[in-house]
Design a protein around this motif. Structure first.
Motif, PDB file in Angstrom:
ATOM      1  N   MET A 125      45.747 -48.183   0.411  1.00  0.00           N
ATOM      2  CA  MET A 125      45.533 -47.376  -0.951  1.00  0.00           C
ATOM      3  C   MET A 125      46.906 -45.838  -0.215  1.00  0.00           C
ATOM      4  SD  MET A 125      42.381 -47.790  -2.086  1.00  0.00           S
ATOM      5  CE  MET A 125      41.674 -45.986  -2.886  1.00  0.00           C
ATOM      6  N   LEU A 126      47.501 -46.037   0.851  1.00  0.00           N
ATOM      7  CA  LEU A 126      47.721 -44.610   0.926  1.00  0.00           C
ATOM      8  C   LEU A 126      49.344 -45.697   0.132  1.00  0.00           C
ATOM      9  CD1 LEU A 126      49.361 -42.675   2.488  1.00  0.00           C
ATOM     10  CD2 LEU A 126      50.309 -44.407   4.384  1.00  0.00           C
ATOM     11  N   GLN A 127      49.647 -47.019   0.023  1.00  0.00           N
ATOM     12  CA  GLN A 127      50.547 -47.693  -0.706  1.00  0.00           C
ATOM     13  C   GLN A 127      49.967 -47.445  -2.345  1.00  0.00           C
ATOM     14  OE1 GLN A 127      53.017 -49.527   0.573  1.00  0.00           O
ATOM     15  NE2 GLN A 127      51.608 -48.935   1.983  1.00  0.00           N
ATOM     16  N   MET A 128      49.324 -46.905  -2.531  1.00  0.00           N
ATOM     17  CA  MET A 128      48.458 -46.549  -4.138  1.00  0.00           C
ATOM     18  C   MET A 128      48.716 -45.272  -4.733  1.00  0.00           C
ATOM     19  SD  MET A 128      44.504 -47.829  -5.102  1.00  0.00           S
ATOM     20  CE  MET A 128      43.878 -47.160  -7.747  1.00  0.00           C
ATOM     21  N   LYS A 129      48.102 -44.520  -4.024  1.00  0.00           N
ATOM     22  CA  LYS A 129      48.596 -42.782  -3.537  1.00  0.00           C
ATOM     23  C   LYS A 129      50.016 -42.831  -4.102  1.00  0.00           C
ATOM     24  CE  LYS A 129      44.965 -40.941  -3.743  1.00  0.00           C
ATOM     25  NZ  LYS A 129      44.434 -40.011  -3.230  1.00  0.00           N
TER      26      LYS A 129
ATOM     27  N   ASP B  13      36.157 -36.557   0.280  1.00  0.00           N
ATOM     28  CA  ASP B  13      37.411 -36.417  -0.165  1.00  0.00           C
ATOM     29  C   ASP B  13      38.192 -37.887  -0.144  1.00  0.00           C
ATOM     30  OD1 ASP B  13      40.569 -36.407  -0.362  1.00  0.00           O
ATOM     31  OD2 ASP B  13      40.690 -35.234   1.321  1.00  0.00           O
ATOM     32  N   ARG B  14      38.156 -38.403  -1.326  1.00  0.00           N
ATOM     33  CA  ARG B  14      38.472 -40.127  -1.515  1.00  0.00           C
ATOM     34  C   ARG B  14      40.051 -40.256  -0.586  1.00  0.00           C
ATOM     35  NH1 ARG B  14      35.387 -38.909  -5.666  1.00  0.00           N
ATOM     36  NH2 ARG B  14      34.298 -40.711  -6.370  1.00  0.00           N
ATOM     37  N   ASP B  15      40.794 -39.514   0.229  1.00  0.00           N
ATOM     38  CA  ASP B  15      41.557 -40.082   0.941  1.00  0.00           C
ATOM     39  C   ASP B  15      41.685 -40.866   1.747  1.00  0.00           C
ATOM     40  OD1 ASP B  15      43.362 -39.014  -1.302  1.00  0.00           O
ATOM     41  OD2 ASP B  15      43.652 -36.338  -0.114  1.00  0.00           O
ATOM     42  N   ALA B  16      39.864 -40.433   2.635  1.00  0.00           N
ATOM     43  CA  ALA B  16      38.973 -40.802   3.458  1.00  0.00           C
ATOM     44  C   ALA B  16      39.945 -42.505   3.605  1.00  0.00           C
ATOM     45  CB  ALA B  16      38.541 -40.145   3.933  1.00  0.00           C
TER      46      ALA B  16
END
Length: 238
Positions: free
Chosen positions: A192-196, A148-151
């Motif tokens: 990455m959170l901002q990107m999602k 999972d790339r969320d990590a």
């Protein structure tokens, strides 16, 4: 056993926590191997358990962790479902052939004395993020084994993500540290959170901003490091 098998000289290993995303790796074992539908004499499917343990063994030997834990999702709704009713609404349920193997895997891990982590209303991702932060605060290196790339948002100098992949039909692994994230996405892991948030996440049925995909999100965050900064400069965007 693993300490001895991977380190026959008995040398002291560096303190390192290996966190395993149990559901993610089980899915990979189930869908990615030819043994997925292997059964025992009682007719119980066992292929995913077999594949999971092979993957786990490989990474234990490669990483030589001093600590190991496997985190699992539970079937009960999480706090995200309570906040957004459409969360993961498009996801198909777990196939029964895989679902029946989850209790077996947990029994095997218990027999191996490998710590299992699961908590109602939370996902394995949340547990992994919490333990990764605690490991870093305690001075341990941490490796997260997940598909999972969320990590990626959890990555720091001490916390890396090990992402199993398949290249030209062969199993491989990508080791992501801050430099690898910067090279691939042009942003820091913390962004990455901002990107999602900008582009959304189709796999979780989370809508983003209409017209913004990965490349546009990357370009915007390269110019403005956060969504707050971006909104503060909306009048300057083309």
């Amino acid at each position: 056993f693993y300490r001895e098998a991977g380190n026959p000289k008995g040398e002291r290993m560096m303190d390192k926590l290996l966190l395993v995303d149990g559901n993610s790796i089980m899915n990979r074992a189930f869908y990615g191997t030819q043994d997925s539908f292997m059964k025992n004499s009682a007719g119980l499917y066992t292929g995913a358990v077999y594949g999971f343990l092979n993957i786990l063994d490989k990474f234990i030997r490669a990483e030589q962790p001093s600590h190991i834990a496997v985190a699992f999702d539970l079937r009960a709704p999480t706090f995200r479902h309570e906040k957004y009713g459409g969360y993961k609404a498009a996801r198909k349920g777990m196939p029964e052939e895989l679902a029946m193997q989850m209790p077996v895997l947990k029994d095997v891990l218990d027999a191996m004395k490998i710590t299992r982590l699961e908590l109602e209303t939370y996902e394995a991702d949340d547990i992994i993020g919490t333990y990764a932060a605690r490991a870093e605060a305690a001075g341990l290196a941490c490796r997260i084994l997940t598909g999972d790339r969320d990590a990626f948002q959890l990555i720091t100098d001490q916390v890396h993500v090990l992402l199993p992949t398949t290249r030209q039909g062969s199993a491989a692994v990508e080791n992501y540290d801050p430099a690898a994230i910067r090279e691939k996405y042009g942003v820091a892991p913390s962004q990455m959170l901002q990107m999602k948030a900008l582009m959304g996440d189709a796999s979780d049925n989370i809508p983003g901003i209409k017209g913004i995909g990965e490349k546009t999100a990357m370009a915007l965050l390269a110019q403005y490091p956060s969504i707050d900064e971006l909104y503060a400069h909306l009048d300057q965007l083309d």
